[in-house]
Enzyme design. Structure first.
Site, short mmCIF file in Angstrom:
data_model
loop_
_atom_site.label_atom_id
_atom_site.label_comp_id
_atom_site.label_asym_id
_atom_site.label_seq_id
_atom_site.Cartn_x
_atom_site.Cartn_y
_atom_site.Cartn_z
CG ASP A 1 19.45 77.56 47.08
OD1 ASP A 1 19.17 76.35 46.97
OD2 ASP A 1 19.89 78.22 46.14
CB SER A 2 22.35 73.98 47.83
OG SER A 2 22.05 74.45 46.53
CB CYS B 1 17.03 74.52 47.58
SG CYS B 1 18.09 73.23 46.89
CB THR C 1 18.04 69.76 45.18
OG1 THR C 1 18.49 70.01 43.84
CG2 THR C 1 18.55 68.40 45.63
CD GLU D 1 26.85 78.60 40.77
OE1 GLU D 1 28.00 78.16 40.56
OE2 GLU D 1 26.10 78.20 41.68
CB CYS E 1 17.28 75.13 38.68
SG CYS E 1 18.87 75.58 39.45
CB THR E 2 16.69 79.16 42.71
OG1 THR E 2 17.83 78.42 43.15
CG2 THR E 2 15.45 78.68 43.46
CG HIS E 3 21.59 78.67 39.71
ND1 HIS E 3 21.24 78.02 40.87
CD2 HIS E 3 22.91 78.97 39.84
CE1 HIS E 3 22.29 77.95 41.66
NE2 HIS E 3 23.32 78.51 41.06
#
Length: 309
Positions: free
Chosen positions: A13-14, A76, A78, A155, A187-189
Site C-alpha cells: 500500500d502507499s 490500495c 488508488t 491516521e 479506502c483502506t483507512h
C-alpha cells in the site's frame, strides 16, 4: 525445501492503511505468511498523477517479488484503480486488487439500487468503481465522493465523537442525496471509522444501510483464489507477518497497531535482509485483535524493517 504454495503472500500500500487488508487476510487465511510493504516515505498516492502511481507501484511490487512472494495483493484503492492492469502485464505472478472485490460485494448488497463510494480523490477521479460495477451489473448506478479528511482522522486515531461524525455526514450527504442505498468503504483507512459512517448513514437515510468493507471482501476473494489455483499453504499453524516500510516515523508503531489490530515493535533500527526473512515465521500465540475477533498471532509485537526503494 519450502513449496511454492508455502511461500508468503505479498501485500503493499502507499502507507499503512493497507494493514486493514492484512488484518482481514490474517483472519480469513490465518496460516498464510504475509510480507507487507508500506511506502510510508511517499504517502499519499491519492493525489499523485497516474504515471507516478504506476511507477511507485511497480517499485513496491518488485521489492515483494525479491522476497519470494507467490502472489501480490494491492491493498490500495488508488493503485488498484490506476495501475492494476500495468502490474499484471509487467509481473510474472498473480496480482489481485481491492476494487473488484469491493464492487462485487456492493452489487450483491445493493440489489440494483445506487451504490455510494467513499474514497480518495484519485480513486474517485479514476472511475474505477463505476467501471467495476458496470462489468458486474449494467443496471446499477454508482455515486462517488472523495473524502480526504476521513484519511487524516483515521491516521490521527480520531475515530469517535462529534468531529468524525460531522465529517462523515458532510461526505455522506451527497451520496444519500443521489439515492445511494449501500456505501462502499473505498479506502483502506475507512474501516477504522466504520462506526461513525454507519451511524451517519443510518441517520441520513432514515435507517441502516449496508456498509461494504473492501478489505474484508478482498480477503474472501484472495482465499478463494488461492484455493482454486492450488496456492493455499499446506501448513495449519498460524502464519507470520513481516512489515517493510520506506520510512519509519516516530508515530509508526501506534498508527500501524491501530490499523493492524496487533502490537507493532518499531525501535527505528534497520534490520538486515537475513533477519527480515526470519521474521516471516515469527512466534505466535492466541489473542484477540482490536476488533474483538479471535487472533492466533503474536502478542509480543510484529517486527518492522525499514528499506529503500
Amino acid at each position: 525445501m519450502t513449496s511454492h504454495s508455502d511461500a508468503p503472500l505479498g501485500v503493499f500500500d502507499s502507507g499503512l492503511g493497507g494493514l486493514t487488508v492484512v488484518r482481514a487476510l490474517r483472519r480469513r487465511c490465518p496460516a498464510e505468511d504475509i510480507v507487507y510493504l508500506g511506502d510510508t516515505a511517499r504517502v499519499p498516492y491519492g493525489t499523485r498523477s497516474p504515471e507516478t502511481v504506476v511507477r511507485y507501484a511497480l517499485g513496491c511490487a518488485r521489492v515483494l517479488i525479491g522476497r519470494g512472494v507467490k502472489a501480490i495483493v494491492v491493498a490500495c484503492n488508488t493503485v488498484s484503480a490506476v495501475a492494476i492492469d500495468m502490474l499484471r502485464v509487467e509481473l510474472d505472478l498473480p496480482v489481485l486488487g481491492v476494487i473488484l472485490p469491493g464492487a462485487r460485494a456492493a452489487v450483491a448488497a445493493s440489489r440494483g439500487a445506487t451504490i455510494g463510494v467513499l474514497g480518495t480523490a484519485g480513486t474517485i477521479a479514476s472511475g474505477a468503481y463505476p467501471r467495476a460495477v458496470a462489468s458486474l451489473s449494467t443496471r446499477t448506478e454508482v455515486a462517488g465522493q472523495a473524502a480526504p479528511l476521513l484519511v487524516s482522522l483515521a491516521e490521527e486515531g480520531w475515530l469517535e465523537g462529534e468531529v468524525p461524525r460531522l465529517v462523515a455526514r458532510r461526505y455522506l450527504e451527497p451520496l444519500i442525496g443521489a439515492g445511494a442505498r449501500s456505501i462502499v468503504l473505498g479506502c483502506t483507512h475507512f474501516p477504522l471509522l466504520r462506526a461513525a459512517i454507519e451511524a451517519e448513514t443510518a441517520s441520513l437515510a432514515g435507517g441502516p444501510l449496508p456498509i461494504v468493507d473492501s478489505a474484508s471482501a478482498t480477503a474472501e476473494e484472495v482465499a478463494s483464489f488461492l484455493a482454486e489455483r492450488g496456492l493455499a499453504t499446506s501448513r495449519s499453524t498460524p502464519g507470520g507477518l513481516s512489515l517493510l516500510v520506506t520510512d519509519l516515523p516516530k508515530s509508526f508503531a501506534t498508527v500501524a497497531a491501530r490499523f493492524l489490530g496487533e502490537p507493532v515493535v518499531a525501535d527505528g533500527a534497520v534490520r538486515s535482509s537475513t533477519q527480515a526473512g526470519a521474521a516471516v515465521r515469527s512466534p505466535t500465540q492466541v489473542g484477540e485483535d482490536a476488533a474483538g475477533h479471535s487472533s492466533p498471532f503474536s502478542a509480543q509485537g510484529v517486527d518492522v524493517e525499514q528499506i529503500d526503494l
